[in-house]
Design an enzyme around this catalytic site. Structure first.
Site, PDB file in Angstrom:
ATOM      1  CG  ASP A 174      -9.752  -9.030   5.565  1.00 14.50           C
ATOM      2  OD1 ASP A 174      -8.646  -8.972   4.989  1.00 14.50           O
ATOM      3  OD2 ASP A 174      -9.881  -8.915   6.793  1.00 14.50           O
ATOM      4  CG  ASN A 179      -5.639  -1.281   1.719  1.00 14.30           C
ATOM      5  OD1 ASN A 179      -6.684  -1.526   1.109  1.00 14.30           O
ATOM      6  ND2 ASN A 179      -5.417  -1.788   2.931  1.00 14.30           N
TER       7      ASN A 179
HETATM    8  C1  FPP Z   1      -7.818  -7.811   1.783  1.00 14.01           C
HETATM    9  O1  FPP Z   1      -7.039  -8.964   1.896  1.00 14.01           O
HETATM   10  C2  FPP Z   1      -7.828  -7.342   0.452  1.00 14.01           C
HETATM   11  C3  FPP Z   1      -7.366  -6.121   0.033  1.00 14.01           C
HETATM   12  C4  FPP Z   1      -6.761  -5.124   0.903  1.00 14.01           C
HETATM   13  C5  FPP Z   1      -7.448  -5.756  -1.329  1.00 14.01           C
HETATM   14  C6  FPP Z   1      -8.653  -6.310  -2.006  1.00 14.01           C
HETATM   15  C7  FPP Z   1      -8.228  -6.546  -3.362  1.00 14.01           C
HETATM   16  C8  FPP Z   1      -8.729  -7.487  -4.165  1.00 14.01           C
HETATM   17  C9  FPP Z   1      -9.845  -8.406  -3.895  1.00 14.01           C
HETATM   18  C10 FPP Z   1      -8.096  -7.669  -5.454  1.00 14.01           C
HETATM   19  C11 FPP Z   1      -7.934  -6.417  -6.125  1.00 14.01           C
HETATM   20  C12 FPP Z   1      -9.239  -5.886  -6.591  1.00 14.01           C
HETATM   21  C13 FPP Z   1      -9.274  -5.247  -7.711  1.00 14.01           C
HETATM   22  C14 FPP Z   1     -10.543  -4.706  -8.257  1.00 14.01           C
HETATM   23  C15 FPP Z   1      -8.029  -5.099  -8.457  1.00 14.01           C
HETATM   24  P1  FPP Z   1      -5.778  -8.882   2.804  1.00 14.01           P
HETATM   25  O2  FPP Z   1      -4.602  -8.668   1.926  1.00 14.01           O
HETATM   26  O3  FPP Z   1      -5.991  -7.850   3.854  1.00 14.01           O
HETATM   27  O4  FPP Z   1      -5.746 -10.310   3.415  1.00 14.01           O
HETATM   28  P2  FPP Z   1      -5.248 -10.720   4.862  1.00 14.01           P
HETATM   29  O5  FPP Z   1      -6.217 -10.110   5.840  1.00 14.01           O
HETATM   30  O6  FPP Z   1      -5.336 -12.212   4.838  1.00 14.01           O
HETATM   31  O7  FPP Z   1      -3.853 -10.219   5.024  1.00 14.01           O
END
Ligand code: FPP
Length: 233
Positions: A16, A64
């Protein structure tokens, strides 16, 4: 490098903080996901070198899809690029990839790439589970469907465990969440029953080897009792 032993077989990561990391730099959220993939590569390499049997990452949840379409498209594109790259570097990485979640909604092309990577990497012993369109509740419903299809009218914990997407690996010993939130967000609901939880404010794109060492050190300071008592305490 920190040493691990048989008490630690499986670490699961809730990756996250990509969006906030990008926003701090004045960039779009997708920019954070791009560096999130780099962090994933760094962390999986390190966990492999530690000798960890299983690592699981939460890449995309069943919830998501509610994100803005540009962000969903960007994550799917990154995912496809990641799979292509991992398929090419398979024999250097020496990791067995398993995708967990409901893959049926992904494009046929992506599903095929996933199958190819899973099959080609299946000779390796250390496993990286990638949770994709994954939800802990969806997974348990999926178990029930499987057991109904088997004709079961009575079910046991063992029946659930063997029909989970993670039936091929032990439950997580340690779940690490980056990005400062203190919740599991529908991740490994069944499997997390006795997991140790570790939360850090570090945002996922910044997450590095020393942060894994800190999580592992915290894990070894805990007393796992599984509802019993630890002798001598
Ligand atoms: C959370 O950060 C992350 C996600 C919902 C997606 C995780 C994805 C990756 C690490 C990259 C993609 C992975 C692959 C294998 C392609 P957030 O967007 O919720 O961050 P925030 O809490 O700061 O908004």
């Amino acid at each position: 490098m920190i040493q691990i032993d048989e008490r630690l077989k499986h670490i699961a990561f809730i990756m996250d903080g990509n969006g906030r990391w990008a926003q701090k730099l004045g960039k779009p959220r997708q920019y954070g996901h791009r560096f999130g993939v780099e962090a994933l590569e760094r962390v999986s390499r390190y966990c492999r070198d530690l000798g960890l049997e299983t690592m699981t990452v939460y890449a995309f949840s069943t919830e998501n899809w509610k994100r803005p379409q540009v962000e969903v498209d960007a994550i799917m594109k990154l995912l496809e690029q990641y799979i292509t790259k991992m398929t090419r570097t398979l024999d250097d990485d020496r990791v067995c990839y398993r995708f967990i979640g409901d893959m049926s909604v992904l494009s046929p092309n992506l599903q095929k790439k996933i199958r190819v990577l899973e099959e080609a990497s299946s000779v390796y012993e250390q496993t990286l589970n990638i949770a994709l369109n994954y939800g802990g509740r969806e997974e348990i419903v999926h178990c029930f469907h499987e057991l109904i299809a088997e004709g079961k009218t009575q079910i046991t914990e063992e029946d659930i465990s063997r029909t989970l997407y993670t039936a091929h690996c032990p439950p997580p010993d340690l779940i690490v969440r980056t990005g400062g939130e203190l919740r599991l967000s529908n991740f490994l609901m069944w499997q997390s029953a006795y997991a140790e939880l570790y939360f850090t404010d570090v945002l996922w794109p910044d997450f590095a080897e020393q942060d894994i060492d800190a999580a592992i050190t915290a894990f070894y300071s805990r007393k796992r009792r599984y509802g019993g008592v630890v002798s001598g305490s």
